[in-house]
Design a protein around this motif. Sequence first.
Motif, PDB file in Angstrom:
ATOM      1  N   ASP A 127     -79.592  13.780 -45.285  1.00  0.00           N
ATOM      2  CA  ASP A 127     -80.481  14.940 -45.264  1.00  0.00           C
ATOM      3  C   ASP A 127     -79.876  16.138 -44.543  1.00  0.00           C
ATOM      4  O   ASP A 127     -80.349  17.258 -44.720  1.00  0.00           O
ATOM      5  CB  ASP A 127     -81.805  14.569 -44.582  1.00  0.00           C
ATOM      6  CG  ASP A 127     -82.852  15.657 -44.734  1.00  0.00           C
ATOM      7  OD1 ASP A 127     -83.437  15.760 -45.833  1.00  0.00           O
ATOM      8  OD2 ASP A 127     -83.069  16.414 -43.767  1.00  0.00           O
ATOM      9  N   GLY A 128     -78.840  15.905 -43.743  1.00  0.00           N
ATOM     10  CA  GLY A 128     -78.199  17.006 -43.043  1.00  0.00           C
ATOM     11  C   GLY A 128     -76.992  17.526 -43.787  1.00  0.00           C
ATOM     12  O   GLY A 128     -77.019  18.571 -44.433  1.00  0.00           O
ATOM     13  N   THR A 129     -75.879  16.771 -43.719  1.00  0.00           N
ATOM     14  CA  THR A 129     -74.620  17.239 -44.292  1.00  0.00           C
ATOM     15  C   THR A 129     -74.692  17.396 -45.805  1.00  0.00           C
ATOM     16  O   THR A 129     -74.341  18.450 -46.354  1.00  0.00           O
ATOM     17  CB  THR A 129     -73.493  16.262 -43.922  1.00  0.00           C
ATOM     18  OG1 THR A 129     -73.445  16.105 -42.493  1.00  0.00           O
ATOM     19  CG2 THR A 129     -72.156  16.777 -44.426  1.00  0.00           C
ATOM     20  N   LEU A 130     -75.132  16.348 -46.509  1.00  0.00           N
ATOM     21  CA  LEU A 130     -75.132  16.398 -47.973  1.00  0.00           C
ATOM     22  C   LEU A 130     -76.154  17.401 -48.496  1.00  0.00           C
ATOM     23  O   LEU A 130     -75.831  18.225 -49.370  1.00  0.00           O
ATOM     24  CB  LEU A 130     -75.405  15.001 -48.543  1.00  0.00           C
ATOM     25  CG  LEU A 130     -74.326  13.950 -48.288  1.00  0.00           C
ATOM     26  CD1 LEU A 130     -74.722  12.620 -48.924  1.00  0.00           C
ATOM     27  CD2 LEU A 130     -72.970  14.414 -48.816  1.00  0.00           C
ATOM     28  N   LEU A 142     -70.796  27.046 -46.260  1.00  0.00           N
ATOM     29  CA  LEU A 142     -70.784  25.938 -45.309  1.00  0.00           C
ATOM     30  C   LEU A 142     -71.072  26.414 -43.890  1.00  0.00           C
ATOM     31  O   LEU A 142     -71.763  25.719 -43.129  1.00  0.00           O
ATOM     32  CB  LEU A 142     -69.431  25.212 -45.359  1.00  0.00           C
ATOM     33  CG  LEU A 142     -69.120  24.482 -46.673  1.00  0.00           C
ATOM     34  CD1 LEU A 142     -67.732  23.862 -46.627  1.00  0.00           C
ATOM     35  CD2 LEU A 142     -70.178  23.413 -46.957  1.00  0.00           C
ATOM     36  N   PHE A 143     -70.570  27.596 -43.531  1.00  0.00           N
ATOM     37  CA  PHE A 143     -70.879  28.155 -42.217  1.00  0.00           C
ATOM     38  C   PHE A 143     -72.374  28.439 -42.103  1.00  0.00           C
ATOM     39  O   PHE A 143     -73.001  28.129 -41.076  1.00  0.00           O
ATOM     40  CB  PHE A 143     -70.075  29.436 -41.989  1.00  0.00           C
ATOM     41  CG  PHE A 143     -70.435  30.161 -40.729  1.00  0.00           C
ATOM     42  CD1 PHE A 143     -69.986  29.718 -39.495  1.00  0.00           C
ATOM     43  CD2 PHE A 143     -71.248  31.289 -40.766  1.00  0.00           C
ATOM     44  CE1 PHE A 143     -70.324  30.383 -38.321  1.00  0.00           C
ATOM     45  CE2 PHE A 143     -71.593  31.964 -39.601  1.00  0.00           C
ATOM     46  CZ  PHE A 143     -71.136  31.508 -38.379  1.00  0.00           C
ATOM     47  N   MET A 144     -72.962  29.021 -43.147  1.00  0.00           N
ATOM     48  CA  MET A 144     -74.386  29.314 -43.137  1.00  0.00           C
ATOM     49  C   MET A 144     -75.204  28.030 -43.018  1.00  0.00           C
ATOM     50  O   MET A 144     -76.198  27.974 -42.297  1.00  0.00           O
ATOM     51  CB  MET A 144     -74.766  30.073 -44.405  1.00  0.00           C
ATOM     52  CG  MET A 144     -76.240  30.460 -44.497  1.00  0.00           C
ATOM     53  SD  MET A 144     -76.594  31.369 -46.021  1.00  0.00           S
ATOM     54  CE  MET A 144     -76.217  30.129 -47.258  1.00  0.00           C
ATOM     55  N   ALA A 145     -74.786  26.975 -43.718  1.00  0.00           N
ATOM     56  CA  ALA A 145     -75.495  25.694 -43.640  1.00  0.00           C
ATOM     57  C   ALA A 145     -75.400  25.114 -42.235  1.00  0.00           C
ATOM     58  O   ALA A 145     -76.381  24.565 -41.709  1.00  0.00           O
ATOM     59  CB  ALA A 145     -74.922  24.722 -44.660  1.00  0.00           C
ATOM     60  N   GLY A 146     -74.235  25.230 -41.606  1.00  0.00           N
ATOM     61  CA  GLY A 146     -74.088  24.727 -40.240  1.00  0.00           C
ATOM     62  C   GLY A 146     -74.951  25.482 -39.246  1.00  0.00           C
ATOM     63  O   GLY A 146     -75.539  24.884 -38.330  1.00  0.00           O
ATOM     64  N   GLY A 205     -74.887  18.852 -38.818  1.00  0.00           N
ATOM     65  CA  GLY A 205     -74.281  20.179 -38.802  1.00  0.00           C
ATOM     66  C   GLY A 205     -72.826  20.187 -38.400  1.00  0.00           C
ATOM     67  O   GLY A 205     -72.057  21.063 -38.822  1.00  0.00           O
ATOM     68  N   LEU A 206     -72.398  19.228 -37.570  1.00  0.00           N
ATOM     69  CA  LEU A 206     -71.009  19.190 -37.108  1.00  0.00           C
ATOM     70  C   LEU A 206     -69.997  19.094 -38.259  1.00  0.00           C
ATOM     71  O   LEU A 206     -69.004  19.852 -38.276  1.00  0.00           O
ATOM     72  CB  LEU A 206     -70.827  18.028 -36.129  1.00  0.00           C
ATOM     73  CG  LEU A 206     -71.467  18.214 -34.749  1.00  0.00           C
ATOM     74  CD1 LEU A 206     -71.346  16.926 -33.934  1.00  0.00           C
ATOM     75  CD2 LEU A 206     -70.822  19.385 -33.996  1.00  0.00           C
ATOM     76  N   PRO A 207     -70.179  18.196 -39.251  1.00  0.00           N
ATOM     77  CA  PRO A 207     -69.222  18.167 -40.366  1.00  0.00           C
ATOM     78  C   PRO A 207     -69.200  19.461 -41.164  1.00  0.00           C
ATOM     79  O   PRO A 207     -68.146  19.846 -41.686  1.00  0.00           O
ATOM     80  CB  PRO A 207     -69.721  16.996 -41.226  1.00  0.00           C
ATOM     81  CG  PRO A 207     -70.521  16.150 -40.310  1.00  0.00           C
ATOM     82  CD  PRO A 207     -71.160  17.099 -39.354  1.00  0.00           C
ATOM     83  N   LEU A 208     -70.340  20.142 -41.269  1.00  0.00           N
ATOM     84  CA  LEU A 208     -70.373  21.402 -42.011  1.00  0.00           C
ATOM     85  C   LEU A 208     -69.518  22.466 -41.329  1.00  0.00           C
ATOM     86  O   LEU A 208     -68.785  23.209 -41.990  1.00  0.00           O
ATOM     87  CB  LEU A 208     -71.817  21.883 -42.154  1.00  0.00           C
ATOM     88  CG  LEU A 208     -72.728  21.004 -43.019  1.00  0.00           C
ATOM     89  CD1 LEU A 208     -74.175  21.468 -42.932  1.00  0.00           C
ATOM     90  CD2 LEU A 208     -72.251  21.034 -44.474  1.00  0.00           C
ATOM     91  N   PHE A 209     -69.595  22.554 -40.000  1.00  0.00           N
ATOM     92  CA  PHE A 209     -68.746  23.496 -39.269  1.00  0.00           C
ATOM     93  C   PHE A 209     -67.276  23.110 -39.389  1.00  0.00           C
ATOM     94  O   PHE A 209     -66.390  23.973 -39.508  1.00  0.00           O
ATOM     95  CB  PHE A 209     -69.164  23.558 -37.800  1.00  0.00           C
ATOM     96  CG  PHE A 209     -70.328  24.469 -37.540  1.00  0.00           C
ATOM     97  CD1 PHE A 209     -70.284  25.803 -37.927  1.00  0.00           C
ATOM     98  CD2 PHE A 209     -71.471  24.008 -36.899  1.00  0.00           C
ATOM     99  CE1 PHE A 209     -71.344  26.657 -37.677  1.00  0.00           C
ATOM    100  CE2 PHE A 209     -72.535  24.850 -36.652  1.00  0.00           C
ATOM    101  CZ  PHE A 209     -72.474  26.184 -37.041  1.00  0.00           C
ATOM    102  N   ALA A 210     -66.994  21.796 -39.350  1.00  0.00           N
ATOM    103  CA  ALA A 210     -65.609  21.339 -39.474  1.00  0.00           C
ATOM    104  C   ALA A 210     -65.044  21.689 -40.848  1.00  0.00           C
ATOM    105  O   ALA A 210     -63.908  22.196 -40.962  1.00  0.00           O
ATOM    106  CB  ALA A 210     -65.536  19.829 -39.237  1.00  0.00           C
TER     107      ALA A 210
END
Length: 368
Positions: free
Chosen positions: A82-85, A40-44, A211-216
């Motif tokens: 397209d971003g978070t999911l 998840l960090f890498m995705a963010g 990207g914000l939800p991925l970092f969270a």
Amino acid sequence: MNFQSESKLPWKAVLLIAPFFFWGTAMVAMKGVIPDTTPLFMAGVRLLPAGVLVLVGAAIAGRPQPQGWAAWLWIMLFALVDGTLFQGFLAEGLVRTGAGLGSVMIDSQPLAVAILSAWLFGEVIGIWGWLGLGFGVLGISLIGLPDEWVLNFLSSSTTSVNGSWQQLLEHGEWLMLLAALSMAVGTVLIRFVCRYADAVVATGWHMILGGLPLFALSGVWETNQWTHIDFAGWMALSYSTILGSAIAYGLFFYFASLGNLTSLSSLTFLTPIFALFFGNIFLNEVLSGVQSFGVGLTLVSIYLINQRDAIALKLKSFTTPQPQNLSTPEFDLNISEEENLLLLEPSESSLATIPVQVKESEPEKSNS
């Protein structure tokens, strides 16, 4: 990043292929980083900084910011899908799935794009387009799946094949399928987003908001996200963020807002080819005979999809009977040359008399 109208873009063919080149090479760059970080960090990291870069480029180019609630609602939906999911499913699936199988599943999304585009926008796929999509999925399967899987599939019974695929779906492959579906829906969504906002600006904002939800989520569920990343790993992350995300997504969604979605999405089949080629150069990965055949099928599929209308038109011209000129006699090979020449001479019966009325002109008056 100065985007012009589609008809005036320099090096248009190169720019069309660039996103898939950067995605393929980014996959090679990320292979060495995945064990040292968390998904998840890498995705963010791949999304949020890249979105900032896209917005900076859009501001320099003078592109307008979104206006109104409708624009922001579509961008937020775009960011979620397209971003978070997409990035979340992709990152988690890569951890649980082999790189080859993961690439095959994620790069099969042109099929979903074709179905959605035909349903929502009336894009005509045609028999040659569907044949090309089938060749593409088969080609990337031969590229990404291990050779023994392919050979066993051809030689094994139906029961053993079904059992092996059931075992696969018990791991992370279903996450990769969800990632492919998310990317396909995101590709279609850009058409609706662009009714209310600029394509490039919307791409930048969707990467930041996605990207914000991925970092969270990474902060809640993951630990030691960057502790083990060395200098080479940060360079690989930087390449993946700047070229593999900011430039690649900016170009891809710009073209998706303008052209045929099925034709553009079919170029995704190039991604594993670039990954294989540069994996061979930098990681000493050897291309097998089965993979080489898959590369050939993939290139054929891209040609069939992008030239489907021209191919259908040519075949139609070949199969449609041409009208014959009945006024010109045909040569008969069973008679002599003199008799053939007589056929070409006009006969009295073939001559038509056309009455012509001639109006007598008045005599010119003398000036004297």
